[in-house]
Write a protein that holds these residues in place. Structure first.
Motif, PDB file in Angstrom:
ATOM      1  N   GLU A  10       0.843  -1.188   0.000  1.00  0.00           N
ATOM      2  CA  GLU A  10       0.000   0.000   0.000  1.00  0.00           C
ATOM      3  C   GLU A  10       0.884   1.246   0.000  1.00  0.00           C
ATOM      4  OE1 GLU A  10      -3.988   1.121   2.403  1.00  0.00           O
ATOM      5  OE2 GLU A  10      -2.256   0.661   3.636  1.00  0.00           O
ATOM      6  N   PRO A  11       0.584   2.225  -0.870  1.00  0.00           N
ATOM      7  CA  PRO A  11       1.382   3.467  -0.871  1.00  0.00           C
ATOM      8  C   PRO A  11       1.351   4.135   0.502  1.00  0.00           C
ATOM      9  CG  PRO A  11      -0.090   3.387  -2.768  1.00  0.00           C
ATOM     10  CD  PRO A  11      -0.469   2.248  -1.882  1.00  0.00           C
ATOM     11  N   LEU A  12       2.427   4.800   0.830  1.00  0.00           N
ATOM     12  CA  LEU A  12       2.587   5.457   2.124  1.00  0.00           C
ATOM     13  C   LEU A  12       1.421   6.390   2.445  1.00  0.00           C
ATOM     14  CD1 LEU A  12       4.588   5.569   4.459  1.00  0.00           C
ATOM     15  CD2 LEU A  12       5.778   7.398   3.273  1.00  0.00           C
ATOM     16  N   LEU A  13       0.908   7.084   1.443  1.00  0.00           N
ATOM     17  CA  LEU A  13      -0.188   8.033   1.655  1.00  0.00           C
ATOM     18  C   LEU A  13      -1.423   7.362   2.250  1.00  0.00           C
ATOM     19  CD1 LEU A  13      -1.338  10.912   1.284  1.00  0.00           C
ATOM     20  CD2 LEU A  13      -2.053  10.204  -1.001  1.00  0.00           C
ATOM     21  N   ALA A  50       0.813  13.848   9.257  1.00  0.00           N
ATOM     22  CA  ALA A  50       0.502  12.607   8.541  1.00  0.00           C
ATOM     23  C   ALA A  50       0.680  12.804   7.035  1.00  0.00           C
ATOM     24  CB  ALA A  50      -0.921  12.153   8.852  1.00  0.00           C
ATOM     25  N   MET A  51       0.251  13.944   6.533  1.00  0.00           N
ATOM     26  CA  MET A  51       0.434  14.219   5.109  1.00  0.00           C
ATOM     27  C   MET A  51       1.916  14.290   4.755  1.00  0.00           C
ATOM     28  SD  MET A  51      -2.551  14.277   3.718  1.00  0.00           S
ATOM     29  CE  MET A  51      -2.460  15.182   2.188  1.00  0.00           C
ATOM     30  N   VAL A  52       2.680  14.995   5.560  1.00  0.00           N
ATOM     31  CA  VAL A  52       4.115  15.130   5.310  1.00  0.00           C
ATOM     32  C   VAL A  52       4.799  13.759   5.410  1.00  0.00           C
ATOM     33  CG1 VAL A  52       6.263  16.140   6.170  1.00  0.00           C
ATOM     34  CG2 VAL A  52       4.189  17.551   5.999  1.00  0.00           C
ATOM     35  N   GLN A  53       4.477  12.983   6.451  1.00  0.00           N
ATOM     36  CA  GLN A  53       5.060  11.646   6.619  1.00  0.00           C
ATOM     37  C   GLN A  53       4.689  10.731   5.458  1.00  0.00           C
ATOM     38  OE1 GLN A  53       3.497  10.408  10.416  1.00  0.00           O
ATOM     39  NE2 GLN A  53       4.890  11.709  11.570  1.00  0.00           N
ATOM     40  N   SER A  54       3.566  11.008   4.819  1.00  0.00           N
ATOM     41  CA  SER A  54       3.097  10.192   3.703  1.00  0.00           C
ATOM     42  C   SER A  54       3.700  10.601   2.371  1.00  0.00           C
ATOM     43  CB  SER A  54       1.567  10.282   3.602  1.00  0.00           C
ATOM     44  OG  SER A  54       0.978   9.758   4.755  1.00  0.00           O
ATOM     45  N   GLY A  55       4.513  11.635   2.379  1.00  0.00           N
ATOM     46  CA  GLY A  55       5.175  12.049   1.157  1.00  0.00           C
ATOM     47  C   GLY A  55       4.567  13.243   0.460  1.00  0.00           C
ATOM     48  N   VAL A  56       3.556  13.857   1.046  1.00  0.00           N
ATOM     49  CA  VAL A  56       2.956  15.052   0.454  1.00  0.00           C
ATOM     50  C   VAL A  56       3.722  16.259   0.980  1.00  0.00           C
ATOM     51  CG1 VAL A  56       0.863  16.447   0.219  1.00  0.00           C
ATOM     52  CG2 VAL A  56       0.692  13.949   0.335  1.00  0.00           C
ATOM     53  N   ASP A  57       4.418  16.946   0.087  1.00  0.00           N
ATOM     54  CA  ASP A  57       5.208  18.111   0.482  1.00  0.00           C
ATOM     55  C   ASP A  57       4.284  19.328   0.521  1.00  0.00           C
ATOM     56  OD1 ASP A  57       6.945  20.271   0.753  1.00  0.00           O
ATOM     57  OD2 ASP A  57       8.473  19.390  -0.556  1.00  0.00           O
ATOM     58  N   MET A  58       3.707  19.557   1.699  1.00  0.00           N
ATOM     59  CA  MET A  58       2.721  20.617   1.857  1.00  0.00           C
ATOM     60  C   MET A  58       3.302  21.998   1.540  1.00  0.00           C
ATOM     61  SD  MET A  58       0.067  18.862   2.685  1.00  0.00           S
ATOM     62  CE  MET A  58      -1.147  19.816   3.552  1.00  0.00           C
ATOM     63  N   ASN A  59       4.548  22.254   1.937  1.00  0.00           N
ATOM     64  CA  ASN A  59       5.173  23.548   1.647  1.00  0.00           C
ATOM     65  C   ASN A  59       5.365  23.735   0.146  1.00  0.00           C
ATOM     66  OD1 ASN A  59       5.411  24.565   4.287  1.00  0.00           O
ATOM     67  ND2 ASN A  59       7.195  23.277   4.644  1.00  0.00           N
ATOM     68  N   GLU A  91      -3.509   8.432  15.884  1.00  0.00           N
ATOM     69  CA  GLU A  91      -3.443   7.698  14.628  1.00  0.00           C
ATOM     70  C   GLU A  91      -4.282   8.454  13.603  1.00  0.00           C
ATOM     71  OE1 GLU A  91      -5.049   3.805  15.311  1.00  0.00           O
ATOM     72  OE2 GLU A  91      -3.349   3.210  16.572  1.00  0.00           O
ATOM     73  N   SER A  92      -3.740   8.629  12.409  1.00  0.00           N
ATOM     74  CA  SER A  92      -4.456   9.300  11.325  1.00  0.00           C
ATOM     75  C   SER A  92      -4.411   8.425  10.084  1.00  0.00           C
ATOM     76  CB  SER A  92      -3.815  10.650  10.996  1.00  0.00           C
ATOM     77  OG  SER A  92      -3.846  11.521  12.088  1.00  0.00           O
ATOM     78  N   LYS A  93      -5.553   8.286   9.443  1.00  0.00           N
ATOM     79  CA  LYS A  93      -5.616   7.536   8.185  1.00  0.00           C
ATOM     80  C   LYS A  93      -6.490   8.314   7.220  1.00  0.00           C
ATOM     81  CE  LYS A  93      -6.101   2.866   6.355  1.00  0.00           C
ATOM     82  NZ  LYS A  93      -5.356   3.122   5.205  1.00  0.00           N
ATOM     83  N   ILE A  94      -5.978   8.471   6.018  1.00  0.00           N
ATOM     84  CA  ILE A  94      -6.695   9.230   5.004  1.00  0.00           C
ATOM     85  C   ILE A  94      -7.617   8.309   4.208  1.00  0.00           C
ATOM     86  CG2 ILE A  94      -4.968   8.938   3.178  1.00  0.00           C
ATOM     87  CD1 ILE A  94      -5.365  11.909   2.524  1.00  0.00           C
ATOM     88  N   ARG A  95      -8.726   8.876   3.768  1.00  0.00           N
ATOM     89  CA  ARG A  95      -9.591   8.171   2.814  1.00  0.00           C
ATOM     90  C   ARG A  95     -10.170   9.210   1.864  1.00  0.00           C
ATOM     91  NH1 ARG A  95     -15.113   8.333   4.962  1.00  0.00           N
ATOM     92  NH2 ARG A  95     -14.922   8.988   7.135  1.00  0.00           N
ATOM     93  N   PHE A  96     -10.459   8.767   0.672  1.00  0.00           N
ATOM     94  CA  PHE A  96     -10.929   9.659  -0.379  1.00  0.00           C
ATOM     95  C   PHE A  96     -12.330   9.288  -0.817  1.00  0.00           C
ATOM     96  CE2 PHE A  96      -6.331   9.570  -0.638  1.00  0.00           C
ATOM     97  CZ  PHE A  96      -6.021  10.913  -0.707  1.00  0.00           C
ATOM     98  N   GLU A  97     -13.066  10.291  -1.291  1.00  0.00           N
ATOM     99  CA  GLU A  97     -14.395  10.080  -1.855  1.00  0.00           C
ATOM    100  C   GLU A  97     -14.481  10.923  -3.120  1.00  0.00           C
ATOM    101  OE1 GLU A  97     -18.580  11.673  -0.499  1.00  0.00           O
ATOM    102  OE2 GLU A  97     -17.965   9.989   0.773  1.00  0.00           O
TER     103      GLU A  97
END
Length: 153
Positions: A10-13, A50-59, A91-97
């Motif tokens: 599963e991808p890190l995100l 969580a976003m940053v740890q998942s590889g999303v470069d927010m900056n 704990e944070s987990k992302i989900r999309f709709e």
């Protein structure tokens, strides 16, 4: 020869992320537990990390592309008291709709006894801050339908 029982990782995100913090004295209210507004801060910081740890470069998204997350709704449910000087794990987990809507499902636990103290569901989307319009996840490399195809830009 590949083992047919092995699945793609599963991808890190899309994996659960953890954030640890501790209660500070000034975060306690007159009832001697963490003030409700403080919980919102804990969960907000956990989402960002969580976003940053998942590889999303927010900056980078903000500086180079003018894209920022926008929170539209927060559901917060308190389960147990949290007091000073407790340490907590979120704990944070992302989900999309669909193409633009996302959620972070978050759970805060006391480290001293492992009890769940609060649950948060944050509804959000990415917005182009210059055009003031939602940005489809695909535009930044997130494939919400097929997570294995996610390649962040």
């Amino acid at each position: 020869m590949q083992n047919s029982n092995v699945t793609a990782e599963e991808p890190l995100l899309f994996r659960k992320q953890e954030y640890f913090t501790e209660v500070r004295w000034q975060e306690i209210d007159q009832n001697k537990h963490v003030n409700n507004i403080v919980f919102l801060g804990y969960f907000d910081e956990a989402r960002f990390r969580a976003m940053v740890q998942s590889g999303v470069d927010m900056n980078r998204l903000l500086k180079e592309f003018g894209i920022s997350p926008v929170l539209t709704k927060v559901e917060l449910e308190y389960k147990n008291e949290l007091t000073y000087p407790e340490k907590i794990r979120i704990e944070s987990k992302i989900r999309f709709e669909g193409k633009i809507k996302a959620f972070h499902d978050q759970y805060a636990y006391r480290l001293s006894d492992g009890k769940l103290v609060a649950v948060c569901v944050a509804h959000w989307f990415f917005m182009d801050i210059h055009k003031r319009k939602p940005v489809p996840f695909a535009q930044i490399g997130i494939d919400a339908i097929n997570p294995a195809s996610t390649v962040l830009n």
